[in-house]
Write a protein that holds these residues in place. Structure first.
Motif, short mmCIF file in Angstrom:
data_model
loop_
_atom_site.label_atom_id
_atom_site.label_comp_id
_atom_site.label_asym_id
_atom_site.label_seq_id
_atom_site.Cartn_x
_atom_site.Cartn_y
_atom_site.Cartn_z
N PRO A 96 0.81 -1.23 0.00
CA PRO A 96 0.00 0.00 0.00
C PRO A 96 0.85 1.27 0.00
N SER A 97 0.47 2.21 -0.84
CA SER A 97 1.16 3.49 -0.94
C SER A 97 0.70 4.42 0.17
N ASP A 98 1.44 5.54 0.34
CA ASP A 98 1.04 6.54 1.34
C ASP A 98 -0.31 7.14 0.99
N SER A 99 -0.51 7.41 -0.29
CA SER A 99 -1.79 7.95 -0.74
C SER A 99 -2.20 7.26 -2.03
N LEU A 100 -3.50 7.14 -2.21
CA LEU A 100 -4.04 6.47 -3.40
C LEU A 100 -5.20 7.28 -3.93
N GLU A 101 -5.11 7.70 -5.18
CA GLU A 101 -6.19 8.44 -5.83
C GLU A 101 -6.77 7.58 -6.95
N LEU A 102 -8.07 7.39 -6.93
CA LEU A 102 -8.74 6.66 -8.00
C LEU A 102 -9.10 7.65 -9.09
N PHE A 103 -8.54 7.44 -10.26
CA PHE A 103 -8.72 8.34 -11.40
C PHE A 103 -9.33 7.51 -12.52
N GLY A 104 -10.67 7.44 -12.54
CA GLY A 104 -11.32 6.47 -13.40
C GLY A 104 -10.94 5.08 -12.90
N GLN A 105 -10.42 4.24 -13.82
CA GLN A 105 -9.93 2.92 -13.44
C GLN A 105 -8.40 2.90 -13.29
N TRP A 106 -7.83 4.08 -13.12
CA TRP A 106 -6.40 4.19 -12.83
C TRP A 106 -6.21 4.42 -11.33
N GLN A 107 -5.23 3.76 -10.74
CA GLN A 107 -4.83 4.03 -9.37
C GLN A 107 -3.55 4.87 -9.40
N ILE A 108 -3.63 6.08 -8.86
CA ILE A 108 -2.45 6.94 -8.78
C ILE A 108 -1.86 6.77 -7.38
N ARG A 109 -0.68 6.11 -7.32
CA ARG A 109 -0.07 5.76 -6.03
C ARG A 109 1.14 6.67 -5.77
N ILE A 110 1.14 7.29 -4.61
CA ILE A 110 2.21 8.23 -4.25
C ILE A 110 2.71 7.92 -2.85
N SER A 111 4.04 7.85 -2.70
CA SER A 111 4.65 7.51 -1.41
C SER A 111 5.99 8.21 -1.24
N LYS A 112 6.46 8.19 0.01
CA LYS A 112 7.81 8.66 0.30
C LYS A 112 8.79 7.55 -0.10
N GLY A 113 10.02 7.92 -0.34
CA GLY A 113 11.05 6.92 -0.62
C GLY A 113 10.97 6.42 -2.05
N PHE A 114 11.87 5.50 -2.36
CA PHE A 114 11.97 4.99 -3.73
C PHE A 114 11.32 3.61 -3.82
N ALA A 139 -5.43 12.64 -19.74
CA ALA A 139 -5.23 11.80 -18.55
C ALA A 139 -3.74 11.73 -18.20
N VAL A 140 -2.89 11.53 -19.19
CA VAL A 140 -1.46 11.46 -18.93
C VAL A 140 -0.94 12.81 -18.45
N ASN A 141 -1.43 13.90 -19.03
CA ASN A 141 -1.07 15.24 -18.56
C ASN A 141 -1.37 15.39 -17.06
N TYR A 142 -2.55 14.91 -16.66
CA TYR A 142 -2.96 15.01 -15.25
C TYR A 142 -2.01 14.23 -14.36
N VAL A 143 -1.67 13.02 -14.79
CA VAL A 143 -0.76 12.17 -14.02
C VAL A 143 0.59 12.85 -13.85
N VAL A 144 1.12 13.39 -14.94
CA VAL A 144 2.43 14.04 -14.89
C VAL A 144 2.41 15.19 -13.89
N SER A 145 1.36 16.00 -13.94
CA SER A 145 1.28 17.15 -13.04
C SER A 145 1.21 16.71 -11.58
#
Length: 329
Positions: A96-114, A139-145
């Protein structure tokens, strides 16, 4: 429970198999064989599909195999695309990541560390692009930002072969692929397991000896965030191999499998994986999955030797540093 037997069998050896579907090959009087398929009713009888009870002499068994129903076997049952999605969801739950955003059927996972697994977009929807809520370029633009906002490299976790079109799209836009991962599966009832030559320690929390062998402390929070078992093999009171077992959605997910550098090529990797498989069985879980870099040929050879098979692959796609949002999409 043994699932493959050869030669004459005693009542004691057959007793654990009663109630299971079996295929039995018997020596015939003329020097040939005859086969029986059905549910083992007793140590000398099988109930066939039509209800007929067939008796046999256990002393005439040439070979016996437990038949595992496809829907309960790792890597079988539902269509491949559904199996891949279900397995990816299960694996993601255990990391599990520190934060998880559901973007349609994409999971945007963001965490500390590598950790690419905890810092990447996991598309889970239908082909070709995994069902984002916007057109693919937007959608890719949003992910990059989102990732640049957190000062992280934008990374996609692209499951193959389901999202080949997404992989091709990202490649054409300049997203590089650092490496490819094989997802391998095995069923504990079909794997070749090895007895440990030392002591197996199974903890529900991380220990210093476990951590010191695998060396990477950057993902400790992730490792403990999901209920897991941390196994280690001790030889002469020294930790020589470790692994992590996590159960999710009927899958036993094996991660962080390490063997101490000076202890490699001694069978300790096979022994710790076998211990993890037995620990999963104790939790009534037979389906196992693990991930390995496609260039780690020694590990792949070991897993195949034990009976694991490649289920699918995935590829990380990372945005090159010199690309901006307009160029990448």
């Amino acid at each position: 429970m043994r699932t493959h037997l050869a030669g004459a069998q005693s009542e004691k050896e057959l007793a654990p198999l009663i109630g299971h579907r079996v295929s039995i090959r018997l020596h015939d009087g003329g020097g040939g064989y005859r086969d029986i398929l059905g549910y083992l009713e007793s140590s000398n009888s099988v109930k066939k599909k039509d209800g007929e009870i067939v008796e046999f002499d256990p002393k005439k068994i040439a070979a016996l195999r437990v038949v595992i129903d496809a829907e309960f076997r790792a890597g079988a049952g539902a269509p491949l695309s559904m199996r891949i999605r279900d397995l990816e969801i299960a694996a993601a739950k255990t990391w599990p990541s520190d934060s998880l955003e559901l973007f349609g059927q994409w999971q945007i996972r963001i965490s500390k560390g590598f950790s690419y697994r905890a810092n990447s977009v996991l598309p889970l929807g239908a082909p070709p692009f995994g069902d984002p809520p916007l057109e693919i370029s937007e959608a890719v633009n949003y992910v990059v930002s989102k990732y640049l906002e957190h000062k992280l490299d934008p990374v996609f976790h692209v499951t193959l072969p389901i999202h080949q079109e997404l992989d091709r799209y990202l490649s054409e836009k300049g997203w590089e692929s650092p490496y490819e991962i094989l997802v391998m599966v095995g069923d504990t009832r079909e794997l070749t397991l090895k007895e440990a030559h030392g002591e197996i320690i199974n903890d529900k929390q991380l220990s210093d000896s476990w951590l010191n062998l695998q060396g990477d402390h950057t993902v400790n929070e992730i490792l403990e965030r999901y209920p897991s078992q941390f196994l280690q093999l001790l030889i002469n009171e020294e930790t020589v191999s470790v692994g992590r077992l996590s159960i999710a959605d009927g899958w036993g997910i094996l991660t962080r499998i390490f063997v101490g550098e000076v202890h490699r090529n001694k069978g300790y990797g096979e022994e710790i994986i076998s211990a993890m498989a037995r620990a999963a069985e104790n939790l009534e879980c037979n389906k196992l999955a693990l991930q390995v870099n496609s260039d780690n040929l020694a590990a792949i050879k070991l897993y195949e030797k034990m009976g694991f098979k490649v289920h699918h692959t995935y590829r990380y796609r990372k945005l090159l540093e010199n690309k901006n949002v307009a160029e990448c999409c």
